[in-house]
Write a protein that holds these residues in place. Structure first.
Motif, short mmCIF file in Angstrom:
data_model
loop_
_atom_site.label_atom_id
_atom_site.label_comp_id
_atom_site.label_asym_id
_atom_site.label_seq_id
_atom_site.Cartn_x
_atom_site.Cartn_y
_atom_site.Cartn_z
N ASN A 1 0.82 -1.21 0.00
CA ASN A 1 0.00 0.00 0.00
C ASN A 1 0.86 1.27 0.00
OD1 ASN A 1 -2.35 -1.44 -0.15
ND2 ASN A 1 -2.59 -1.59 2.07
N SER A 2 2.10 1.14 0.49
CA SER A 2 2.99 2.32 0.53
C SER A 2 3.59 2.64 -0.84
CB SER A 2 4.10 2.10 1.56
OG SER A 2 5.11 1.25 1.03
N ILE A 3 3.50 1.72 -1.80
CA ILE A 3 4.08 1.97 -3.13
C ILE A 3 3.00 2.02 -4.21
CG2 ILE A 3 6.39 1.05 -2.64
CD1 ILE A 3 5.37 -1.59 -4.02
N ARG A 4 1.76 2.22 -3.81
CA ARG A 4 0.66 2.22 -4.79
C ARG A 4 0.88 3.24 -5.90
NH1 ARG A 4 -5.02 2.68 -2.17
NH2 ARG A 4 -5.69 2.16 -4.27
N GLU A 5 1.43 4.41 -5.54
CA GLU A 5 1.59 5.47 -6.54
C GLU A 5 2.65 5.13 -7.59
OE1 GLU A 5 4.50 6.44 -3.28
OE2 GLU A 5 2.51 5.53 -3.43
N CYS A 6 3.40 4.02 -7.37
CA CYS A 6 4.43 3.64 -8.36
C CYS A 6 3.85 2.76 -9.48
CB CYS A 6 5.58 2.91 -7.67
SG CYS A 6 6.54 3.99 -6.60
N ASP A 7 2.56 2.49 -9.44
CA ASP A 7 1.87 1.76 -10.51
C ASP A 7 2.52 0.39 -10.77
OD1 ASP A 7 0.09 1.14 -12.50
OD2 ASP A 7 1.08 2.37 -14.04
N ILE A 8 2.34 -0.52 -9.83
CA ILE A 8 2.96 -1.86 -9.91
C ILE A 8 1.99 -2.82 -10.61
CG2 ILE A 8 3.89 -3.77 -8.55
CD1 ILE A 8 5.48 -1.05 -8.46
N PHE A 9 2.49 -3.50 -11.63
CA PHE A 9 1.64 -4.38 -12.44
C PHE A 9 1.27 -5.66 -11.70
CE2 PHE A 9 0.89 -7.65 -15.69
CZ PHE A 9 -0.11 -7.02 -16.42
N LEU A 10 2.25 -6.22 -10.98
CA LEU A 10 1.97 -7.38 -10.12
C LEU A 10 2.99 -7.46 -9.01
CD1 LEU A 10 4.16 -9.89 -10.63
CD2 LEU A 10 2.78 -10.27 -12.64
N PHE A 11 2.59 -8.11 -7.93
CA PHE A 11 3.48 -8.32 -6.77
C PHE A 11 3.54 -9.82 -6.53
CE2 PHE A 11 4.53 -6.29 -2.37
CZ PHE A 11 5.70 -7.01 -2.32
N GLU A 12 4.75 -10.37 -6.67
CA GLU A 12 4.95 -11.82 -6.65
C GLU A 12 5.46 -12.30 -5.29
OE1 GLU A 12 7.03 -13.19 -10.10
OE2 GLU A 12 8.13 -14.71 -8.99
N GLU A 13 4.88 -13.38 -4.81
CA GLU A 13 5.28 -14.02 -3.55
C GLU A 13 5.61 -13.02 -2.45
OE1 GLU A 13 8.26 -17.06 -4.53
OE2 GLU A 13 6.63 -18.50 -4.63
N PRO A 14 4.69 -12.09 -2.14
CA PRO A 14 4.93 -11.14 -1.06
C PRO A 14 4.98 -11.84 0.30
CG PRO A 14 2.66 -10.99 -1.80
CD PRO A 14 3.37 -11.90 -2.77
N VAL A 15 4.33 -13.02 0.34
CA VAL A 15 4.17 -13.78 1.58
C VAL A 15 4.71 -15.18 1.30
CG1 VAL A 15 2.41 -14.73 3.15
CG2 VAL A 15 2.10 -12.44 2.17
N PHE A 16 5.22 -15.85 2.32
CA PHE A 16 5.68 -17.24 2.23
C PHE A 16 4.70 -18.07 1.40
CE2 PHE A 16 5.85 -21.39 4.77
CZ PHE A 16 6.88 -21.91 4.01
N ALA A 17 5.22 -18.77 0.39
CA ALA A 17 4.35 -19.41 -0.60
C ALA A 17 3.39 -20.44 0.02
CB ALA A 17 5.21 -20.08 -1.67
#
Ligand code: MG
Length: 368
Positions: free
Chosen positions: A214-230
């Motif tokens: 949520n802190s990088i929303r303004e950077c327009d991220i297309f996808l976020f991969e494996e943010p949490v232990f798979a």
């Protein structure tokens, strides 16, 4: 006349990665390919590949001693029947992991062989008609300095890529503030038109990952991969509910059953299963169908030359991933393997996977 499998050869080639190469949760020392060649009584050869950072020798041994003898005399078109037989035969020693790497390499070789017997590129056998597909460049390790990260991303764009991926989770995930600055620096350097993909390689719990996303929303991220232990599927689902950045995961899942559990938990927007691990083309076609039933995206992890035909023939597949880490060994193992041009990969007009092994290199460097 029906072809019968007459010979299975297996090779292992690897190279040492420069020291200190790391993502959020591990350092990489070696990468390597296990290469399988399945030859019929009429002289046609199918190639299959899996890869590893550790344990390639065990994959080779399983193929050589346990799988290959059971393939002799079999019809390479029996991919479904053979998959089921081997799943039963191997189930007690692994329904994931190295066992599945071995089974995947064999299954891929059989699909390559089917295309060669029919004299047809695999994407056509699968019913597709796209002849080129988008690909993104993947690198940007957490061990890089901020300057080196930005330089690599700018270089990818200079090579014609419109989509680029880099790692977050610097300092073992303990400095999200510096990650935030790195993401901003990359966005500033490449401009607003380039799609940015992030990979945290399993490093955070759901609360930390969601707060970071949520802190990088303004950077327009297309996808976020494996943010949490798979394996924290409830945590992935919790992350997904807490942020609007699309969630990608699945490179550590095996088989349709692993992907089923992700989908039932609503824990993925983009499924990234990997055919060289998850069960070969036979299983990846079923995984792709599951993602279609759930109306989520499909984007196989790594191994762009192996996944090229599958992505071309799958309507909800987004793109291929080309790992910079594997570019040197891929260049050595294949002769004239397809390479991206302006962020697109074109399928060779050759039967099967359309790949040609460099057997001089493989024989000289074979560790098997
Ligand atoms: Mg990844």
């Amino acid at each position: 006349m029906r072809h019968k499998i007459a010979k299975v050869d297996v090779h292992l080639v690897s190279y040492q990665v420069a020291s200190g190469f790391a993502d959020a949760t591990r350092t990489v020392e070696t990468v390597g390919y296990t290469v399988v060649r399945v030859t019929t009584d009429q002289g046609l050869e199918g190639l299959g590949i899996t890869y590893h950072e550790v344990g390639g020798e065990a994959t080779v041994a399983l193929i050589r001693h346990n799988i290959a003898p059971r393939l002799m005399g079999r019809d390479p078109f029996e991919t479904e029947a053979l998959w089921q037989e081997f799943f039963g035969y191997l189930r007690g020693v692994g329904r994931k992991g190295l066992t599945f790497c071995a089974l995947s390499a064999i299954d891929i070789a059989l699909w390559d062989l089917k295309g060669k017997i029919l004299d047809m590129p695999l994407y056509r056998l699968l019913g597709g008609n796209r002849t080129s597909v988008p690909v993104y460049s993947s690198g940007g390790w957490t061990s890089y300095s901020d300057e080196a990260l930005v330089a690599e991303m700018v270089d990818m764009v200079g090579q014609g890529y419109r989509m680029i991926k880099f790692k977050v989770g610097v300092e073992g995930g303990h400095n999200p503030r510096r990650d935030r600055l790195r993401v901003q620096k990359v966005r500033d350097a490449v401009g607003p038109e380039i799609k940015l993909l992030l990979d945290a390689n399993n490093c955070w719990d759901a609360a930390t990952a969601a707060q970071f996303a949520n802190s990088i929303r303004e950077c327009d991220i297309f996808l976020f991969e494996e943010p949490v232990f798979a394996d924290d599927i409830p945590g992935l689902a919790r992350f997904r509910r807490a942020t609007d950045i699309p969630l990608a995961t699945g490179e550590h899942e095996y088989t349709k059953w692993g992907v089923r559990d992700l989908l039932l938990a609503e824990a993925a927007d983009i499924v990234q299963a990997d055919g060289a691990r998850a069960g070969g083309y036979t299983e990846m076609l079923k995984i792709a169908a599951l993602t279609q039933a759930w109306n989520v995206k499909f984007a196989p992890h790594a191994m762009e030359n192996i996944h090229l035909h599958l992505v071309a023939a799958t309507h909800n597949a987004l793109f291929l991933e080309r790992l910079k880490l594997f570019e040197p060994i891929t260049e050595l193992v294949f002769r004239d393997a397809p390479k991206p041009v302006d962020g697109m990969m074109t399928i060779p007009d050759l039967p099967g996977l359309g790949l040609v092994l460099n057997m001089d290199f493989i024989r000289e460097n074979d560790e098997a």
